[in-house]
Structure formats: C-alpha cells, structure tokens
Design an enzyme around this catalytic site. Sequence first.
Site, PDB file in Angstrom:
ATOM      1  N   THR A  98       0.857  -1.001   0.013  1.00  0.00           N
ATOM      2  CA  THR A  98       0.176   0.136   0.022  1.00  0.00           C
ATOM      3  C   THR A  98       0.822   1.103   0.021  1.00  0.00           C
ATOM      4  O   THR A  98       1.645   1.450   0.949  1.00  0.00           O
ATOM      5  CB  THR A  98      -1.004  -0.054   1.140  1.00  0.00           C
ATOM      6  OG1 THR A  98      -1.704  -0.955   1.314  1.00  0.00           O
ATOM      7  CG2 THR A  98      -1.669   1.148   1.198  1.00  0.00           C
ATOM      8  N   LYS A 129      -9.275  -9.043   3.790  1.00  0.00           N
ATOM      9  CA  LYS A 129      -9.388  -8.787   5.239  1.00  0.00           C
ATOM     10  C   LYS A 129      -8.631  -9.697   6.170  1.00  0.00           C
ATOM     11  O   LYS A 129      -8.467 -10.875   5.839  1.00  0.00           O
ATOM     12  CB  LYS A 129     -10.787  -8.986   5.368  1.00  0.00           C
ATOM     13  CG  LYS A 129     -11.943  -8.086   4.762  1.00  0.00           C
ATOM     14  CD  LYS A 129     -13.333  -8.283   5.145  1.00  0.00           C
ATOM     15  CE  LYS A 129     -13.691  -9.783   4.947  1.00  0.00           C
ATOM     16  NZ  LYS A 129     -14.044  -9.990   3.666  1.00  0.00           N
ATOM     17  N   LYS A 182      -6.903   2.237  -3.101  1.00  0.00           N
ATOM     18  CA  LYS A 182      -6.609   1.433  -1.992  1.00  0.00           C
ATOM     19  C   LYS A 182      -6.760   2.443  -0.849  1.00  0.00           C
ATOM     20  O   LYS A 182      -7.636   2.067   0.123  1.00  0.00           O
ATOM     21  CB  LYS A 182      -5.113   1.077  -1.960  1.00  0.00           C
ATOM     22  CG  LYS A 182      -4.883   0.223  -0.722  1.00  0.00           C
ATOM     23  CD  LYS A 182      -5.442  -0.853  -0.332  1.00  0.00           C
ATOM     24  CE  LYS A 182      -4.863  -1.389   1.036  1.00  0.00           C
ATOM     25  NZ  LYS A 182      -5.680  -2.589   1.479  1.00  0.00           N
ATOM     26  N   PHE A 227     -19.615  -2.612   7.876  1.00  0.00           N
ATOM     27  CA  PHE A 227     -18.898  -1.696   8.704  1.00  0.00           C
ATOM     28  C   PHE A 227     -19.810  -0.680   9.221  1.00  0.00           C
ATOM     29  O   PHE A 227     -19.649   0.332   9.299  1.00  0.00           O
ATOM     30  CB  PHE A 227     -17.950  -1.088   7.737  1.00  0.00           C
ATOM     31  CG  PHE A 227     -16.805  -1.875   7.341  1.00  0.00           C
ATOM     32  CD1 PHE A 227     -15.621  -1.871   7.853  1.00  0.00           C
ATOM     33  CD2 PHE A 227     -17.001  -2.779   6.385  1.00  0.00           C
ATOM     34  CE1 PHE A 227     -14.662  -2.787   7.818  1.00  0.00           C
ATOM     35  CE2 PHE A 227     -15.799  -3.698   6.205  1.00  0.00           C
ATOM     36  CZ  PHE A 227     -14.503  -3.653   6.750  1.00  0.00           C
ATOM     37  N   CYS A 238      -3.811  -1.326   8.738  1.00  0.00           N
ATOM     38  CA  CYS A 238      -4.095  -0.726   7.570  1.00  0.00           C
ATOM     39  C   CYS A 238      -4.848   0.249   8.024  1.00  0.00           C
ATOM     40  O   CYS A 238      -4.366   1.420   7.556  1.00  0.00           O
ATOM     41  CB  CYS A 238      -5.199  -1.724   6.730  1.00  0.00           C
ATOM     42  SG  CYS A 238      -4.331  -3.451   6.175  1.00  0.00           S
ATOM     43  N   LYS A 241      -2.775   3.391   9.940  1.00  0.00           N
ATOM     44  CA  LYS A 241      -1.660   3.994   8.809  1.00  0.00           C
ATOM     45  C   LYS A 241      -2.161   4.474   7.456  1.00  0.00           C
ATOM     46  O   LYS A 241      -1.630   5.609   6.943  1.00  0.00           O
ATOM     47  CB  LYS A 241      -0.552   3.059   8.765  1.00  0.00           C
ATOM     48  CG  LYS A 241      -0.718   1.825   7.778  1.00  0.00           C
ATOM     49  CD  LYS A 241       0.358   1.118   7.887  1.00  0.00           C
ATOM     50  CE  LYS A 241       0.456  -0.079   6.867  1.00  0.00           C
ATOM     51  NZ  LYS A 241       0.573   0.626   5.425  1.00  0.00           N
ATOM     52  N   LYS A 299      -9.256  -7.595  15.921  1.00  0.00           N
ATOM     53  CA  LYS A 299     -10.497  -8.463  15.437  1.00  0.00           C
ATOM     54  C   LYS A 299     -10.517  -9.760  15.551  1.00  0.00           C
ATOM     55  O   LYS A 299      -9.372 -10.087  15.773  1.00  0.00           O
ATOM     56  CB  LYS A 299     -10.790  -7.729  13.753  1.00  0.00           C
ATOM     57  CG  LYS A 299      -9.564  -8.243  13.040  1.00  0.00           C
ATOM     58  CD  LYS A 299      -9.838  -7.887  11.516  1.00  0.00           C
ATOM     59  CE  LYS A 299     -11.018  -8.755  10.943  1.00  0.00           C
ATOM     60  NZ  LYS A 299     -11.266  -8.316   9.285  1.00  0.00           N
TER      61      LYS A 299
END
Length: 402
Positions: A98, A129, A182, A227, A238, A241, A299
């Site tokens: 990324t 994910k 992204k 979400f 992810c 940042k 998570k």
Amino acid sequence: NRVTCVDIDVDKIARLNSGEISIYEPGLDRLVSHNLASGRLRFTTDVGEGVRTADAIFIAVGTPPGEDGSANLAFVLEAARTVGDHIRPNTVVIMKSTVPVGTSEMVRSEIASRTDTPFYVCSNPEFLKEGDAVGDFMYPDRVVCGVDADETRSRMEEIYEPFVRSGNPFIFMDIASAEMTKYAANSMLATRISFMNQIAELCERTGADVEMVRRGIGSDKRIGPSFLYAGTGYGGSCFPKDIQALMQTADDFGVDLKVLRAVHESNDRQKTVLIRKIQSRFGDDLSGMHFSVWGLAFKPNTDDMREAPSLSVIDQLHSNGSTVSAYDPICNAQAKQIFKDKPTITFSTDRYSALNDADGLIVVTEWKEFRTLDPMEMKSRMKGTVIFDGRNIYDPKVINEA
C-alpha cells in the site's frame, strides 16, 4: 504457477520452508503446506535467484508510518533497486504494497537506474481482510490493476484469470488511480465505523438503540449493512496508517481532508469509551479494583494486535491503578511480551478463569467463543456482576435477567 517467495530474514524463510506459519490466518497453513509438497511454492533468501527466474514480481514489503504519518517507502525503494540488479527482459513488476500516489513511478525510476533491460510496472493494490485473507484472494470482490501498457494488462489478465471466472469485476485503470483506490477504500470503511460510533454515543444520550438504527439504515441499498457496527474503534495494520498516509498526501498537495481528519480524531476518542463507561460506574479512582478483559486482537480470527483497542483499554486500566486478567484465543503469548514490564497484568488460559475475583468483565474483541455465556459459571467466579460490552454482542435483556 511456480511461486518463489523472497525475504532477507533467514529464520523466517527457514520456518516457512518447514511449513511453519508465523502469523495466524485461517487456511493459510494448509495452503502453504499443500503447495510446498507439490513443488510449486518455495521460499528463499536469494533475492537474485527469485528475480532472475520471474515473469512477474510482486513487491509486497512493509510501508510503516513515518513520524509525520506518511508512508515510509524505504523498503519499497530498496526492493526496487534489488529488482533492477537482477531483472530479466519484459518482466512485470507489480506494486502490491500500500503506497501513496506516485510511488510506482518512483519504483520504475529506481529499477531503470540499475538496468537497461525493458520491463513493465503495474499497481495492483490488495483488499484482503485479516482473518479471511485466503478466501478474499480466492474469491475477490474485485481486482484492481493500474497499467500503462497493453503487455502489462495481458500479463495481469493471465495471472488473475482463475480467480475472476465467476464474473467479479476486473477493473483496469491508470496507475495513479489504482494507488488512490486502495487508500480511498480503507478511508471510506473507517469513516463508516467512526460515524456509527458517534451515532452510538448520541443514541445513548437520547434513549435510542444503536442496533435498531444500524438495521434501519443498513437495509437501505444505497448504504448497505457492512462496517456499521458500533464498537471500541478500529485498529490493525491498515486503517490507522493508511488514513494518516492519505491525510499526509493531501497536505502535500494542499488539500484539507476535513472529513478524514475528523474520522481519525473520533477513533482516537473511541478507544477511551470503555474506560469512560467504567469510571462512570465505579468512579475515577479504580485503585484496588480487578478487571477481566476478553479479546486482545484488533478483530477476530487474527493475531494482529497493532493499534488494537485492547492495548489502550489495558494501559488505561493500569494507569488508573487496577489489575487486569486478560484472555484471547490466539494472542496471549504476544500480549505477554507487550506487557511483560507490568506485573499487575496477567493472562489466563481460558475465558472463565480470567473472571476470577473480577469486579467487571470488559469485552473488547468479538471472538465467536465469547458470544455464548454460562451465567452461573460467571457468577461463581466474579466478585462483581457488570459486563462492559465493547462490541454489542450480548442482548442486554437476557444478560440482565441472568
């Protein structure tokens, strides 16, 4: 396909070649062991060998945040220079890490500075994910590719053809747009989370039920249900940042992303929501109290504790003078290292032993095993009778009756 994975960490490569996976990701161990046995997958520290034998090279190194929040591209550019030293003609170099807009062109320049060999560059951001990375790769919602040559497009179509046979979109675009996609995707998801957390706070003040609100707005096809769950804030490797990196990119180009700045600030505040609830119940001074914390990963179905809300909760409990007994199905060993200098924080081998003499239970991560409870077992172990449900996984009516 024959796949060679390259890393400079000798110990990591040795463990991978023996089939040992250093991260928890459901299904990954079987995938690696099967392909190692078939001879299609190998791991090596010989970067030159890996590059020289490749038709396509995926750069997938880390891009940790710098002090100003921008993505640190040192590992990406070092990888590019190494590729340039060994690349063979007409190889496609695919940026999987990324990275901010413009990075692929920097990679192209670094490679070109080391070789006269013709090559191609592509941006192919990942949307996996944690906890379901294997499934997401095998059955992607979409594949995004930024290309600037027909040859690159043909090579990427060939690579991904087995994974898009069901008709999921394969979206080609320019390289800059792929890089931006992204960051924009993660920022949108983070925005939904922070929005629902703020709505949850408003629901508490007004007497509304955020679960009912979530169902009401999630049934709108323009919005959808994903979400929209209120909780203790987002974490992981992810969202935090990537949002900071996108804000830094925007600052560099003179654009003030006010919405994203609010999302970031809201999430920082949300990580204190459980402590605020605990102090509202017991008072500001928690000295001498003992709490049980269920869930340490950011998570379920991952061992990733980076930016996990549990870290903030435990640190705040410790700072307020209370002791903690924590439990996570996967992360206990890792958490012991993180909190090794804090003897008042201990870790239990199962969820119920973590409840012994606790004044309250704090649920931070919604692991499946936490969704069902044995109230009598809990009562026999706990000193108090309060649950701080950080993920809204329990029916308050059922819990109160118990």
